[in-house]
Design a protein around this motif. Sequence first.
Motif, PDB file in Angstrom:
ATOM      1  N   ARG A   1     -12.829 -77.299  30.688  1.00 49.37           N
ATOM      2  CA  ARG A   1     -13.899 -78.197  30.291  1.00 49.37           C
ATOM      3  C   ARG A   1     -13.906 -79.451  31.159  1.00 49.37           C
ATOM      4  O   ARG A   1     -12.863 -80.042  31.429  1.00 49.37           O
ATOM      5  CB  ARG A   1     -13.673 -78.617  28.830  1.00 49.37           C
TER       6      ARG A   1
ATOM      7  N   PRO B   1     -14.759 -77.134  23.661  1.00 52.29           N
ATOM      8  CA  PRO B   1     -16.186 -76.862  23.710  1.00 52.29           C
ATOM      9  C   PRO B   1     -16.686 -76.720  25.138  1.00 52.29           C
ATOM     10  O   PRO B   1     -16.290 -77.460  26.044  1.00 52.29           O
ATOM     11  CB  PRO B   1     -16.817 -78.074  23.027  1.00 52.29           C
ATOM     12  N   VAL B   2     -17.563 -75.739  25.319  1.00 45.24           N
ATOM     13  CA  VAL B   2     -18.165 -75.434  26.613  1.00 45.24           C
ATOM     14  C   VAL B   2     -19.287 -76.425  26.909  1.00 45.24           C
ATOM     15  O   VAL B   2     -20.060 -76.767  26.023  1.00 45.24           O
ATOM     16  CB  VAL B   2     -18.746 -73.998  26.573  1.00 45.24           C
TER      17      VAL B   2
ATOM     18  N   ARG C   1     -22.380 -75.958  28.482  1.00 45.88           N
ATOM     19  CA  ARG C   1     -23.185 -74.832  28.961  1.00 45.88           C
ATOM     20  C   ARG C   1     -23.953 -75.229  30.221  1.00 45.88           C
ATOM     21  O   ARG C   1     -24.462 -76.337  30.316  1.00 45.88           O
ATOM     22  CB  ARG C   1     -24.151 -74.373  27.861  1.00 45.88           C
TER      23      ARG C   1
ATOM     24  N   GLU D   1     -21.357 -65.656  26.028  1.00 45.17           N
ATOM     25  CA  GLU D   1     -21.038 -64.545  25.125  1.00 45.17           C
ATOM     26  C   GLU D   1     -21.214 -63.195  25.814  1.00 45.17           C
ATOM     27  O   GLU D   1     -21.484 -62.192  25.158  1.00 45.17           O
ATOM     28  CB  GLU D   1     -21.894 -64.639  23.854  1.00 45.17           C
TER      29      GLU D   1
ATOM     30  N   PHE E   1     -15.022 -66.810  22.428  1.00 40.51           N
ATOM     31  CA  PHE E   1     -14.945 -66.871  20.969  1.00 40.51           C
ATOM     32  C   PHE E   1     -13.747 -66.081  20.435  1.00 40.51           C
ATOM     33  O   PHE E   1     -13.209 -66.389  19.377  1.00 40.51           O
ATOM     34  CB  PHE E   1     -16.272 -66.450  20.333  1.00 40.51           C
TER      35      PHE E   1
ATOM     36  N   MET F   1     -10.889 -68.344  20.163  1.00 38.15           N
ATOM     37  CA  MET F   1     -10.896 -69.138  18.927  1.00 38.15           C
ATOM     38  C   MET F   1     -10.308 -68.354  17.774  1.00 38.15           C
ATOM     39  O   MET F   1      -9.518 -68.879  16.993  1.00 38.15           O
ATOM     40  CB  MET F   1     -12.328 -69.564  18.596  1.00 38.15           C
ATOM     41  N   GLU F   2     -10.708 -67.102  17.668  1.00 43.25           N
ATOM     42  CA  GLU F   2     -10.134 -66.252  16.613  1.00 43.25           C
ATOM     43  C   GLU F   2      -8.622 -66.173  16.791  1.00 43.25           C
ATOM     44  O   GLU F   2      -7.865 -66.336  15.834  1.00 43.25           O
ATOM     45  CB  GLU F   2     -10.749 -64.849  16.698  1.00 43.25           C
TER      46      GLU F   2
END
Lengths: 311, 311, 311
Positions: C212, C254-255, C257, C267, C274, C277-278
């Motif tokens: 980032r 956080p990206v 974009r 995605e 994501f 994150m999981e």
Amino acid sequence: MNHLLTSSDLSCNEILTILEDAKDFQDRKEWKPDRQMFVANLFFEPSTRTKCSFEVAERKLGLSIIPFETNTSSVVKGETLYDTVKTLESIGVNAIVIRHEKESYYDELVGKINIPIINGGDGCGHHPTQSLLDLFTIQQQFGTFKGLKVAIIGDIKHSRVARSNADTLIRLGAEVVFSGPENWFDKEVVKDCSYEPIDHAVATSDVVMLLRIQHERHGDDGTFTVENYHHKYGLTVEREKNMKPTSIIMHPAPVNRNVEIADELVECEKSRIFKQMENGVYIRMAVLKRALEIKGGWLQNDHQKRKPIYI
Amino acid sequence: MNHLLTSSDLSCNEILTILEDAKDFQDRKEWKPDRQMFVANLFFEPSTRTKCSFEVAERKLGLSIIPFETNTSSVVKGETLYDTVKTLESIGVNAIVIRHEKESYYDELVGKINIPIINGGDGCGHHPTQSLLDLFTIQQQFGTFKGLKVAIIGDIKHSRVARSNADTLIRLGAEVVFSGPENWFDKEVVKDCSYEPIDHAVATSDVVMLLRIQHERHGDDGTFTVENYHHKYGLTVEREKNMKPTSIIMHPAPVNRNVEIADELVECEKSRIFKQMENGVYIRMAVLKRALEIKGGWLQNDHQKRKPIYI
Amino acid sequence: MNHLLTSSDLSCNEILTILEDAKDFQDRKEWKPDRQMFVANLFFEPSTRTKCSFEVAERKLGLSIIPFETNTSSVVKGETLYDTVKTLESIGVNAIVIRHEKESYYDELVGKINIPIINGGDGCGHHPTQSLLDLFTIQQQFGTFKGLKVAIIGDIKHSRVARSNADTLIRLGAEVVFSGPENWFDKEVVKDCSYEPIDHAVATSDVVMLLRIQHERHGDDGTFTVENYHHKYGLTVEREKNMKPTSIIMHPAPVNRNVEIADELVECEKSRIFKQMENGVYIRMAVLKRALEIKGGWLQNDHQKRKPIYI
């Protein structure tokens, strides 16, 4: 309604019952409601100790806690304290802890609200759970209050603890003296107590209870400089050496290190400062139990034994 | 995906099912997921009632709640709503409640997010759980909606409740009239409803539903003064005396006392204002159940019987 | 005391054990303390992912969580980090997660605090749970680290992840290269790694790990414009087409974009953003287990089977 608004409202017997319950909780006795009960903690002033301590106490009692942040609530739309509390009552909250900058904020609530209010501090007024945890810490150390000499030192005028503690300690049989800047001493606030110079007070007391300098409550009256305070009225390393061998140091915290007390004394052998914080959890469990058990929500015998929860 | 975005999206049957479930929850029926389920409450606007009510509802259902404070989240680093919600989905949140100042904020989420969204209020748009709790409160009082006359009074233009309530009440068989400042009446917003002067509306309706003056949404257009409002359009003590004996007073709160309604009427016998708040918990339990049970996390038959949870 | 301060402090064996535990948690293995244990999450910097991820992990382990908001705590009265943490220890907190803007904030705590500290990010220093979840995500994909080529691209200087990841990946057998603006490349920070131009790095690596752009840490030195960055150093749609078929894209989020990565790639099939994150939840469960089990509060074999928890 078992509100807890000031420690002065409590009889000596009520105080001793709370201290006994706190002792039970310290000894890991368990008391939990037999149904889901809700509490909310409304803190309109910053707090770490009191708020977190209530949060631990509430979770140890298995209560469900409704988070309430004053700065993201409808309070910012101008909603009154009464309407806020009434709302929480309406949605099922069983007890409410409130800290508010306004002295006696609870006067507008009592008699109109049907859930117990536990005062977590009101302006320069009262802070009963702090008083009770102070008493508990003293009792833990000395077993009794009778015949003890307690020196309360510092910002008596702005302290919500000084008055409550003086009153209850005297009722429980202790002698209380005040020290610190003599112009902060207000005979009205502290009747039945005399003023003593700091060196004498420290050297002759069983409990040296320092009060936080309430920077945030002091105006710009120019009578106070941090630099001089420690030297003239603080618990310096030198003064501590003159304390009685069995005496202890207390402070409600947050401590201004090197103001009320020398940095290296905060965790010294005589200090009970962090012990007070631990004790605060047991006191708050006892106070919550007192507030909630009258509603019949507590287990009282074998027939009401809780069943296991599988999740 | 059982989102709840607007009450207009719900068929009459869906509404009645939610009201039935709410009634069950009021009667202390228990429904809990058979495994740990997570919800998050994202409130980008201040709230006491709606947020706390969801918090109670969620805890009553045994859900695990992930705290989310918008002002300490990555939203302050510029993260979009979509990325925030996707993050919560990724870490295991099963349903999400959102209040946002942007009307129809959910348009950028629906179809891309795989967990149900429950709208806790979008700008001047919708507030479906408020609408449903209003319906529940009316049904509780009258047993039916057919033949009832409901007066919605006040800030129709800025109210996220007015439109939804008018639409659903009419679909359920009630007559809806609007009152308040005539220049706030927008025929577009409230088709199928007529305007009535305040005195007539109050005297002839079964439900007098007052709307909050949205100070925070009104610009400085100078058309509004608090001082006149109460006298001209508020529920004054005098007007209340002309209400039908069986009629009730409602308000979504927070109330501006002595603006929309006289201070002494807020808790009068006809008032259901705090009852609405209580009902909000049951409605939100029903709405959360609706959102979650489709995921298979709820028991639906005897084989999947949940073991009872005793608390 | 099983602190987790930096991933560099962990041996390869310790890392692999944490990854194994995380895998167990992913496979829904359950580990819960046999008594009530408390954690507090102290986030002095904004966070969504890390904070919420810890909150989920803690609840999955059945821990009791003490909410702590820095802006309403005694920190605003000037209380030090040490006194704040000591307070939490005193009231019964068993482990503490801290994110702080000060690099190596933990130096003033270690050795004086008797509960494990889990570093949730310190200034431009370290972010060990992020490193571990990155490793877990890579292991999940490739089964091993040996022989993999990992390109870390972007704001190396301000990243608390770059250094930790480079160090651990190399120790675990991977090759690490850096890319991005060459003047952000600091040989000191990233010894044992070489610099590669972006197009070559993207085309030849198994893992393309984007960092980032820390807008909030960049001063106004004028060396950076968002507009050019994406074209020159970002993962554009064109560059992605040159990636190896088996390679993956990572980003700590956080990206930004269309800065570090094209919007439509966030995605895409190769993206594990994501998924990271999981995975963070499982890693944090493993890290909390590691911190707490040494205290004897965790079951380790059949004899210590968890007793039912009565609430």
